[in-house]
Write an enzyme that holds these catalytic residues in place. Sequence first.
Site, PDB file in Angstrom:
ATOM      1  N   CYS A  43       0.823  -1.211   0.000  1.00  0.00           N
ATOM      2  CA  CYS A  43       0.000   0.000   0.000  1.00  0.00           C
ATOM      3  C   CYS A  43       0.854   1.257   0.000  1.00  0.00           C
ATOM      4  O   CYS A  43       0.657   2.154  -0.822  1.00  0.00           O
ATOM      5  CB  CYS A  43      -0.935   0.006   1.200  1.00  0.00           C
ATOM      6  SG  CYS A  43      -1.991   1.466   1.251  1.00  0.00           S
ATOM      7  N   CYS A  48      -1.614   1.665  -2.912  1.00  0.00           N
ATOM      8  CA  CYS A  48      -2.646   2.692  -2.742  1.00  0.00           C
ATOM      9  C   CYS A  48      -2.116   4.118  -2.687  1.00  0.00           C
ATOM     10  O   CYS A  48      -2.678   5.004  -3.338  1.00  0.00           O
ATOM     11  CB  CYS A  48      -3.455   2.444  -1.466  1.00  0.00           C
ATOM     12  SG  CYS A  48      -3.281   0.846  -0.698  1.00  0.00           S
ATOM     13  N   LYS A  51      -0.439   5.298  -6.014  1.00  0.00           N
ATOM     14  CA  LYS A  51      -1.506   5.279  -7.024  1.00  0.00           C
ATOM     15  C   LYS A  51      -2.425   6.475  -6.853  1.00  0.00           C
ATOM     16  O   LYS A  51      -2.779   7.143  -7.830  1.00  0.00           O
ATOM     17  CB  LYS A  51      -2.302   3.981  -6.905  1.00  0.00           C
ATOM     18  CG  LYS A  51      -3.499   3.892  -7.828  1.00  0.00           C
ATOM     19  CD  LYS A  51      -4.412   2.767  -7.394  1.00  0.00           C
ATOM     20  CE  LYS A  51      -5.053   3.071  -6.052  1.00  0.00           C
ATOM     21  NZ  LYS A  51      -5.887   1.960  -5.539  1.00  0.00           N
ATOM     22  N   TYR A 179     -10.169  -3.368 -10.224  1.00  0.00           N
ATOM     23  CA  TYR A 179     -10.041  -1.952  -9.894  1.00  0.00           C
ATOM     24  C   TYR A 179      -8.661  -1.403 -10.207  1.00  0.00           C
ATOM     25  O   TYR A 179      -8.520  -0.237 -10.595  1.00  0.00           O
ATOM     26  CB  TYR A 179     -10.425  -1.702  -8.430  1.00  0.00           C
ATOM     27  CG  TYR A 179      -9.486  -2.278  -7.399  1.00  0.00           C
ATOM     28  CD1 TYR A 179      -8.442  -1.516  -6.902  1.00  0.00           C
ATOM     29  CD2 TYR A 179      -9.648  -3.561  -6.905  1.00  0.00           C
ATOM     30  CE1 TYR A 179      -7.570  -2.017  -5.944  1.00  0.00           C
ATOM     31  CE2 TYR A 179      -8.798  -4.081  -5.955  1.00  0.00           C
ATOM     32  CZ  TYR A 179      -7.757  -3.305  -5.475  1.00  0.00           C
ATOM     33  OH  TYR A 179      -6.897  -3.814  -4.534  1.00  0.00           O
ATOM     34  N   GLU A 183      -8.217   1.834 -12.650  1.00  0.00           N
ATOM     35  CA  GLU A 183      -7.560   3.000 -12.061  1.00  0.00           C
ATOM     36  C   GLU A 183      -6.366   3.431 -12.894  1.00  0.00           C
ATOM     37  O   GLU A 183      -6.179   4.620 -13.174  1.00  0.00           O
ATOM     38  CB  GLU A 183      -7.140   2.688 -10.621  1.00  0.00           C
ATOM     39  CG  GLU A 183      -8.317   2.621  -9.659  1.00  0.00           C
ATOM     40  CD  GLU A 183      -7.959   2.106  -8.286  1.00  0.00           C
ATOM     41  OE1 GLU A 183      -8.743   2.345  -7.355  1.00  0.00           O
ATOM     42  OE2 GLU A 183      -6.895   1.456  -8.133  1.00  0.00           O
ATOM     43  N   HIS A 437     -27.295  20.540   1.511  1.00  0.00           N
ATOM     44  CA  HIS A 437     -27.567  21.097   0.184  1.00  0.00           C
ATOM     45  C   HIS A 437     -26.690  22.318  -0.085  1.00  0.00           C
ATOM     46  O   HIS A 437     -26.456  23.121   0.823  1.00  0.00           O
ATOM     47  CB  HIS A 437     -29.046  21.492   0.109  1.00  0.00           C
ATOM     48  CG  HIS A 437     -29.466  22.026  -1.215  1.00  0.00           C
ATOM     49  ND1 HIS A 437     -29.637  21.219  -2.317  1.00  0.00           N
ATOM     50  CD2 HIS A 437     -29.725  23.308  -1.620  1.00  0.00           C
ATOM     51  CE1 HIS A 437     -30.006  21.962  -3.348  1.00  0.00           C
ATOM     52  NE2 HIS A 437     -30.065  23.228  -2.948  1.00  0.00           N
ATOM     53  N   GLU A 442     -26.598  14.383  -1.035  1.00  0.00           N
ATOM     54  CA  GLU A 442     -27.946  14.549  -0.494  1.00  0.00           C
ATOM     55  C   GLU A 442     -28.946  13.623  -1.178  1.00  0.00           C
ATOM     56  O   GLU A 442     -30.002  13.312  -0.617  1.00  0.00           O
ATOM     57  CB  GLU A 442     -28.403  15.990  -0.612  1.00  0.00           C
ATOM     58  CG  GLU A 442     -28.650  16.484  -2.030  1.00  0.00           C
ATOM     59  CD  GLU A 442     -29.073  17.945  -2.075  1.00  0.00           C
ATOM     60  OE1 GLU A 442     -30.180  18.244  -1.577  1.00  0.00           O
ATOM     61  OE2 GLU A 442     -28.292  18.771  -2.586  1.00  0.00           O
TER      62      GLU A 442
END
Length: 460
Positions: A43, A48, A51, A179, A183, A437, A442
């Site tokens: 990682c 991760c 990346k 993934y 990515e 909002h 939302e």
Amino acid sequence: MADYDYDLFVIGAGSGGVRAARIAANYGAKVAVAEEYRVGGTCVIRGCVPKKLFVYASHFSDDFEDAAGFGWTVGDTKFDWKTLVSNKDKEIDRLNGIYIRNLDKAGVEILDSRATLKDAHTVHLERLGKDVTAERILVAVGATPFLPDIPGIEHAITSNEAFHLEELPKRIVVVGGGYIAVEFAGIFNGLGVETMQLYRGALFMRGFDDDLRELLAEEMEKKGIDLRMNSDIASIEKKDGELHLTLCDGDVIKTDAVMYATGRNPNTKGLGLEQAGVKLGMAGEVVVDEYSKSSVGNIYAVGDVTDRANLTPVAIREGHAFADTVYGGKDVKVDHSIIPTAIFSQPEMGTVGLTEAQARERFDEVDVYKTAFRALKNTLSGSEERTFMKLVVDAKSDKVLGVHIMGPASGEVIQAVGIAVTLGATKAQFDMTIAVHPTAAEELVTLKEKWQAPVIKAAD
């Protein structure tokens, strides 16, 4: 315990191993950790973190275009690959140092060597040329990229090498449908590389919600990525400074680089686990119970090497749970059933809980709420990128079984939503939550109309 050199010996200083070592040491155990490369694991060093830094870099090309709609005039821009790689390396060095300092502070001895098992209590340190013993051993060596056995595979790279390329290629083919593949396809495309992605199946991102899979494919193609489904490479040949990829259907693609992201295998080869009596699975993973204990009572394993849920936060949780249980006198098991996950594709995705297909297999009646729209920012930028929100609900209990989103900051949103799903929140409780909002998120608390599957009528 006095008969052993250490109470706990950890093989592998990735996220799971480091966490287990630190917590065990804090409980008073004498701990050592062996690492043959760098402290931090996949990682931090080659996964991760670098990346995500590359993902950030790749977004600027779109950001410069979007700025015009908000009144900004952006002059000539130029991207320098070597600068990005150099700055990334400096950040990885910084994180590597933090990991080392944290281990030192906890009193964990760090051994710079590859470690292999000689038996259930004896570890051989290859670089140091000696054996040490431990009452318990924790295997946390992670996984390694898989490469298929095809002619010319030596010309391919994986995500490991992608972080250290001397030059940014003008053209690249990314092979894979998970993934990591999507990515990196987004990264290279955003940095100006002519990008093609091949996947041998009908639709990539298998295991994710089908709506997310289909919409991601549409959005990636809008961004100029050439997606080729039902396609795979039979051989690779280097000719005149470029790569010629012969596909299984006979077509030939010319490119400058080919990157495989076709899965990762548990990194157990040559570790000596079999001779220590540790049972391995079909993929070479260490088979463990709910407490991360292997078939040998004093040997444990956490993280990707167990092939349970191959994500850094899961490895960290498993390592912590192991130390709490074995050295802290607690009874801690990791629940792998609900895991919030972010995919840093472009657009970004976040998911937690069951997909619609999984829910329909397990529950008698399922309600689905979903919406797709252009985010507020895109109204001025002119971008046609869509944001997507979906709730999967058990109709009988009203419990939210899954949430699947696509759009900016989906990873940040799904972390908070993951808390609600983990706690068993109902659709009614989502509805009673006051919306923030104007935000995209939302929509998750304002979705009212159930989605109805289209009725397919038989032909006359």
